[in-house]
Design a protein around this motif. Structure first.
Motif, short mmCIF file in Angstrom:
data_model
loop_
_atom_site.label_atom_id
_atom_site.label_comp_id
_atom_site.label_asym_id
_atom_site.label_seq_id
_atom_site.Cartn_x
_atom_site.Cartn_y
_atom_site.Cartn_z
N PHE A 32 -30.69 -61.57 24.74
CA PHE A 32 -29.65 -61.07 23.83
C PHE A 32 -28.26 -61.41 24.34
CE2 PHE A 32 -33.33 -58.74 22.63
CZ PHE A 32 -33.17 -58.38 21.29
N GLU A 381 -39.57 -57.59 22.44
CA GLU A 381 -38.46 -58.07 21.59
C GLU A 381 -38.05 -56.97 20.61
OE1 GLU A 381 -37.33 -61.61 18.41
OE2 GLU A 381 -39.33 -61.52 19.27
N ASN A 382 -39.04 -56.35 19.94
CA ASN A 382 -38.74 -55.29 18.98
C ASN A 382 -38.15 -54.05 19.67
OD1 ASN A 382 -39.67 -56.85 16.88
ND2 ASN A 382 -41.70 -55.92 16.83
N LYS A 385 -34.52 -54.72 20.85
CA LYS A 385 -33.62 -54.75 19.68
C LYS A 385 -33.17 -53.33 19.34
CE LYS A 385 -35.05 -58.84 17.07
NZ LYS A 385 -35.85 -59.32 15.91
N LYS A 389 -29.33 -51.71 19.64
CA LYS A 389 -28.71 -50.99 18.51
C LYS A 389 -28.17 -49.64 18.98
CE LYS A 389 -29.60 -49.51 13.78
NZ LYS A 389 -30.61 -49.35 12.68
#
Length: 401
Positions: A32, A381-382, A385, A389
């Motif tokens: 990221f 990855e999920n 994320k 956030k």
């Protein structure tokens, strides 16, 4: 964005897989394009305390290096001095000592990072001393927000003994991440308000945890029947003390073999008891993280009968390999299992009922492709994320203060 990570859970020379779920999320965070620096906090015993611990056989991890690189992630070590008097003192004035240790650590980490600029602090674990408390103290000094992730034993076992201190840290955080709804509910039962809570579980690397040739692996390991397995620490909280009893119940109804991956203080007793009962059990000890999928793929069913569990990441790892799981109803285990296995409620005849659930799955297996698809929702990855956030939300809220 630049993040300062402070963690009670981290790898060290004697055990590089310790805190592997921290390492995994940090590896993914690199994708990221987010900068970070990580500090593992650990006590450094004085010479006299080392002698006393040696006499009572309570040795700690012998960390001498300033840092370690594990799976491409650098962990810096921040030590705090522990004396014999501290060990005696904490039996009576535990809260005061946790504050003392945390202040020492906050000063040390602040001095080590004096020339660096961070946007946010993320603490993993509220153990001894709580990394969240260290983060709070640094946050106050640097005037930047902090986030805390609670993993399980910190809330289930440590928080009940120090509710006021823990709630003070959690309530003032920008966000508190819990790895399961069950863990959040436990914190709420200890007077935590939930106002800044979010639930994000640990994840799985689907490139590593994937279906392999089960029959080939079984042959290599010397198995020729259905295999029931376990991966984890051989300690009471995992209910490892009941493995011989559980295995015997299963063997009385089904001709199976058992595979135990992991180590701990109960291993020797469990092995002896399994031998005494003539159970076909193979113990392979602790293995490196990259070897875990190999052993999971030898299993037809995995068990996780823990007496307490924050989430149970090993469940998702097993399911990513297409292996169904039978687990207890404790902590976040039911959330992790979902419809990819069977949850056995706590209560009378638990071991027998868990054995019956294992037999049920052996005779009525769940489609392995379906199990894996479910697990892919928890890819690192999920998960990362969702954590990014959270950072963005906290920083946005900080702007409007």
């Amino acid at each position: 964005m630049k993040i300062l990570f402070i963690t009670n859970l981290f790898p060290y020379p004697e055990n590089e897989t310790s805190g592997i779920f921290i390492t995994k999320r940090l590896k993914e965070l690199k994708e990221f394009d987010i900068e970070f620096k990580t500090y593992g906090i650990i006590g450094k015993d004085t010479f006299i305390l080392k002698i006393v611990k040696y006499i009572f056989r309570k040795q700690e991890a012998g960390i001498r290096e300033a840092s370690i690189v594990s799976k491409g992630i650098e962990y810096n070590y921040a030590n705090f001095k522990r004396t014999l008097m501290d060990s005696i003192y904490k039996k009576v004035f535990r809260k005061d000592l946790l504050l003392t240790y945390s202040r020492r650590l906050s000063e040390k980490i602040s001095n080590l990072t004096i020339n660096e600029s961070f946007d946010i602090i993320h603490a993993h674990g509220m153990f001894d001393p709580p990394s969240g408390l260290v983060a709070k103290l640094i946050s106050e000094k640097l005037n930047i927000p902090y986030v805390v992730t609670c993993h399980g034993s910190d809330i289930n076992l440590a928080m009940p003994n120090n509710k006021e201190l823990y709630n003070n840290v959690l309530e003032q955080a920008g966000k508190v991440i819990f790895v399961s709804n069950a863990l959040l509910n436990k914190a709420k039962s200890l007077d935590y308000s939930e106002k800044n809570a979010v639930v994000i579980p640990n994840g799985v690397d689907p490139k590593i945890f994937k279906p392999l040739d089960k029959e080939k692996i079984k042959n290599e390991l010397g198995f020729n029947k259905k295999v029931v397995g376990f991966v984890g620490g051989l300690k009471k909280i995992k209910r490892a003390d009941k493995f011989p009893q559980i295995f015997e119940y299963i063997s009385s109804k089904k001709d199976v073999e058992f595979l135990v991956v992991g180590d701990g203080e109960l291993r020797e007793n469990i092995e002896k008891e399994c031998q005494k009962r003539n159970l076909k059990a193979k113990f392979v000890g602790r293995v490196s993280q990259d070897k875990v999928p190999y052993y999971i793929n030898a299993m037809d069913v995995m068990i996780l009968p823990s007496r307490n569990e924050g989430f149970g990441a090993v469940i998702i790892e097993a399911q990513a390999c297409g292996v169904s799981v039978v687990g207890s109803s404790n902590g976040g285990i039911p959330e992790a299992i979902g419809d990819g296995g069977i949850v056995v409620e706590e209560g009378e005849n638990f071991e027998k009922r868990l054995a019956e659930a294992v037999i049920n799955l052996l005779e009525n297996p769940i489609d392995s492709n379906y199990i894996r698809e479910k697990a892919l929702e928890y890819s690192w990855e999920n998960i990362v994320k969702k954590e990014v956030k959270v950072y963005e939300e906290v920083l946005k809220e900080e702007e409007f203060k």
